[in-house]
Design an enzyme around this catalytic site. Structure first.
Site, PDB file in Angstrom:
ATOM      1  N   CYS A  22       0.846  -1.188   0.000  1.00  0.00           N
ATOM      2  CA  CYS A  22       0.000   0.000   0.000  1.00  0.00           C
ATOM      3  C   CYS A  22       0.885   1.244   0.000  1.00  0.00           C
ATOM      4  O   CYS A  22       2.107   1.155   0.074  1.00  0.00           O
ATOM      5  CB  CYS A  22      -0.941   0.020   1.201  1.00  0.00           C
ATOM      6  N   CYS A  25       3.467   1.739   2.785  1.00  0.00           N
ATOM      7  CA  CYS A  25       4.757   1.059   2.618  1.00  0.00           C
ATOM      8  C   CYS A  25       5.721   1.954   1.843  1.00  0.00           C
ATOM      9  O   CYS A  25       6.895   2.112   2.213  1.00  0.00           O
ATOM     10  CB  CYS A  25       4.577  -0.258   1.865  1.00  0.00           C
ATOM     11  N   ASP A 437       8.128  29.449 -31.877  1.00  0.00           N
ATOM     12  CA  ASP A 437       9.240  29.755 -32.767  1.00  0.00           C
ATOM     13  C   ASP A 437       8.747  29.563 -34.200  1.00  0.00           C
ATOM     14  O   ASP A 437       7.822  28.789 -34.454  1.00  0.00           O
ATOM     15  CB  ASP A 437      10.400  28.803 -32.460  1.00  0.00           C
TER      16      ASP A 437
END
Length: 737
Positions: A22, A25, A437
């Site tokens: 989970c 952890c 650009d």
């Protein structure tokens, strides 16, 4: 293993983490690693990897040892993608087997508890025999992880599941042996009544077995969905050729190919690695790398990318980049880095998950105490407390961001959009101005013949044939544009380059001049009035003009310009629909810039700007309170891309520009910029939706469980569903178009 060595002598490593169940952890491992001096770690629960930067006095082995001290496994993933995928597949097979056994044993246990008609004398003892293997074998991963956490003084989702299922099983066993539940004729149903009682006549084997099975099912579908979420990256990593045919005709493994080697690519074969075409011409299918459906024509001198497919002619290619330096490898690295990162919203979820489990245990004990204190009996108190433990799992919180990132970035890679990190998603949402650009971004960056204006009575095809033949002997970009358009094969004699003016020579017996009008005037060849007018109009549009004459007369005027890409106007319109204000920013003159802007529908133009000036323009817009996205492709755009809040580099541009950007548009098509912003915003929206439902689920479900309105088994099913819902919601990004 992925490692790099920065200037301080330390490095970066990517660890494969095992044993996480989970988000708590992941948060715990992250805290453990970050406590080491000079170490910065980010642990991703969904990908089960930790990306760690470490100083000179710390080694990767030290990091692995630190993770193991926390009760988890860690390894350096040096085995390669295939080996890693094999590990995942084996783990999924083990989980599937455990789920199948648990399901087969749990179904009769639940049925006996739910249907009183099935409750024969002694049914409770059969339930014990069937439920015990489920709790012990099926729940083994939860119990082992909970024990490991206990030894390290921490708690995770496994602690909640283990406590809940063992409590239900242990209480049932106690009532069978020492209470009245083991007596012949004992009956009960699934719904636990909210009435006082000592609970010594009830068993909860269906809760212990059912919860274990539901959570195993949720974890299995979660693991399978996570594999699907990472499918795009695995596909990207497996796209490269495995063998290559050298110029000598010898077939060798791709690992034996070195930069500079010549290799053959037959029709239908993958191009083994990045290189330059030395001989042959063909159409190359680049869709796997760029998402572009139309094959690209290549000829000698053109570059090709590894993993693309040669569709027609035979090619001889010189390898330029191999292994981890290829475009494919760089794409995979960018995608994986993005998936391993964390968005700002995920960091909040991680902090909550880190303290969530201890809070839930306190809530469960409080629920038990309150129910007992109000005189409602052990049955009700026990049921509510166990339901709180089981339903409060923070898995959905931990999966909310990583799964959406995995799917979103993987789908982007399939479409030729590389997202460098999760923080980019926030920038795409906030951007309100896009600076474009001109050369190589809005335009092709390559000079192209636009028009042929002829004097009265002249044949445009003959003009182009003679002019193209003469220009084919020149290397000037304008000359190459005319020669490409003409495709002439006529021979040239007495060719001469007149510096600063043009070229002259003899083609098929004609003395031909191509260049500035002043070159023709030297030979008393003046342009007719009609051609003079066309020349003036072309110059006003910012186009380059070439005069053509032969045999004593001016015959035509050719106009050459950097052509606007076919999709640029559509792309500008798409960017506007996304709420962005487009601005054209270029070092070219005002006339050229304005002509291009008018062609694609841009109103705001900033021209005659040097690279440093581009940065100043970006800063000025930011000072006005705008969030600026910049799209460019050249070295001169790199500083502006870095300065912008969101930098997008054309994949056809320079490595410097790509390195400075946040998003890379592999195809080099401005239309992909709009797709990139849409995909990024969609991914961010999915993350926020996941987090909302994950929070809402816990906020709503815990009080219901504490009030005794949910049985432990229903709580387990709801908890499993929440995780599967979050992952499934993320998988919808795979359908992004």
């Amino acid at each position: 293993m992925t490692t790099t060595g920065p200037s301080d002598g330390g490095g970066e490593v990517e660890l494969a983490i095992g044993g996480m169940t989970c988000a708590s952890c992941a948060a715990r491992i992250e805290r453990k690693l970050n406590r080491l001096d000079g170490v910065t770690a980010a642990v991703n629960y969904a990908t089960e990897k930790a990306k760690v930067s470490y100083p000179r006095d710390v080694s990767p082995a030290d990091l692995v040892a630190e993770v193991r001290k926390a009760g988890y496994t860690a390894r350096l993933p040096a085995a390669g993608p295939a080996r890693e995928e094999g590990r995942e597949r084996d783990g999924l097979a083990t989980l599937r087997r455990r789920l199948a056994v648990s399901t087969a044993l749990s179904v009769p246990v639940v049925a006996l508890a739910m249907v009183p008609a099935l409750q024969f004398d002694g049914w409770q003892w059969l339930s014990l025999c069937l439920a015990a293997p489920v709790v012990v074998y099926g729940g083994r991963p939860f119990h082992e992880a909970a024990w490991t956490n206990l030894r390290h003084g921490t708690a995770t989702m496994d602690t909640l599941v283990s406590l809940g299922t063992l409590a239900a099983f242990g209480w049932s066993l106690w009532t069978l042996l020492f209470g009245t539940a083991g007596m012949p004729g004992m009956r009960h149903d699934l719904v636990f009544p909210l009435t006082p009682g000592d609970g010594m006549g009830n068993v909860y084997f269906e809760a212990a077995a059912g919860v274990t099975t539901f959570i195993l099912a949720g974890r299995y579908f979660e693991a399978r969905s996570k594999r699907r979420a990472g499918a795009a990256l695995r596909a990207l990593l497996s796209m490269g050729a495995k063998e290559v045919t050298l110029a000598s005709g010898r077939l060798v493994p791709i690992d034996e190919l070195a930069a500079g080697d010549l290799f053959l690519v037959r029709p239908g074969e993958k191009i083994a690695t990045d290189g330059v075409v030395e001989e042959g011409s063909s159409a190359v299918d680049v869709s796997m790398l760029t998402g572009e459906s139309v094959p690209v024509e290549v000829r000698p001198g053109d570059t090709v990318a590894g993993a693309t497919v040669n569709t027609s002619g035979r090619l001889l290619v010189r390898a330029t980049r191999i292994g981890s330096d290829t475009q494919l490898a760089q794409m995979a690295r960018l995608v994986e880095d993005a998936q391993n990162g964390k968005a700002q919203v995920q960091r909040l979820a991680d902090r909550i998950s880190g303290v969530f489990v201890p809070v839930v245990i306190v809530l469960s004990l409080s629920t038990l105490g309150l129910w007992l204190g109000t005189g409602n009996g052990a049955t009700t108190a026990f049921t509510a407390a166990v339901a709180v433990l089981i339903i409060a799992c923070p898995c959905a919180l931990g999966l909310a961001t990583p799964t959406a990132l995995m799917v979103g970035t993987g789908r982007g890679a399939q479409l030729g959009i590389l997202i460098k990190g999760p923080e980019v998603l926030e920038s795409t949402r906030e951007a309100d101005t896009v600076v474009l650009d001109k050369t190589g971004t809005v335009t092709s960056g390559k000079m192209t013949l636009k028009d042929v204006f002829t004097a009265e009575g002249e044949d445009p095809r003959e003009v182009l044939r003679l002019a193209g033949a003469l220009e084919s002997a020149s290397e000037h970009p304008i000359a190459r544009a005319i020669a490409r358009a003409a495709g002439s094969t006529a021979g040239v004699e007495d060719f001469a380059n007149v510096e600063g003016l043009g070229v002259q020579g003899v083609v098929d017996g004609h003395a031909v001049l191509v260049g500035r009008p002043s070159l023709l005037e030297r030979w008393s060849q003046r342009l007719p009035d009609g051609l003079e007018r066309e020349l003036g109009r072309a110059r006003a549009r910012g186009e380059s003009v070439v005069a053509v004459g032969w045999d004593g007369r001016a015959r035509a005027v050719l106009t050459v310009a950097d052509a606007v890409k076919p999709t640029s106007a559509e792309a500008v319109a798409a960017l506007r629909r996304l709420g962005l204000r487009p601005i054209l920013l270029t070092g070219d003159g005002e006339a050229v810039a304005r002509a291009v802007a008018d062609a694609v529908g841009i109103r705001d133009v900033v021209a005659d700007v040097l690279p440093a000036g581009k940065v100043e323009v970006i800063r000025r817009l930011q000072a006005e309170g705008r969030t600026v996205a910049m799209v460019g492709d050249g070295v001169n755009d790199a500083a502006a891309l870095a300065q912008a809040d969101l930098g997008m580099a054309m994949g056809t541009g320079t490595d410097v520009a790509i390195e400075a950007s946040d998003l890379t548009l592999v195809r080099g098509d401005l239309l992909v910029a709009a797709d990139a912003i849409r995909l990024s915003r969609r991914t961010l929206g999915t993350i926020k939706g996941n987090l909302f439902w994950a929070f809402a689920y816990n906020v709503a479900a815990i009080p219901l469980a504490a009030l005794g309105l949910l049985t432990p088994m229903i709580a387990g099913a709801a908890m499993a569903f929440s995780s599967v819902f979050v992952v499934t919601n993320s998988l919808r990004l795979r359908r992004f178009r």
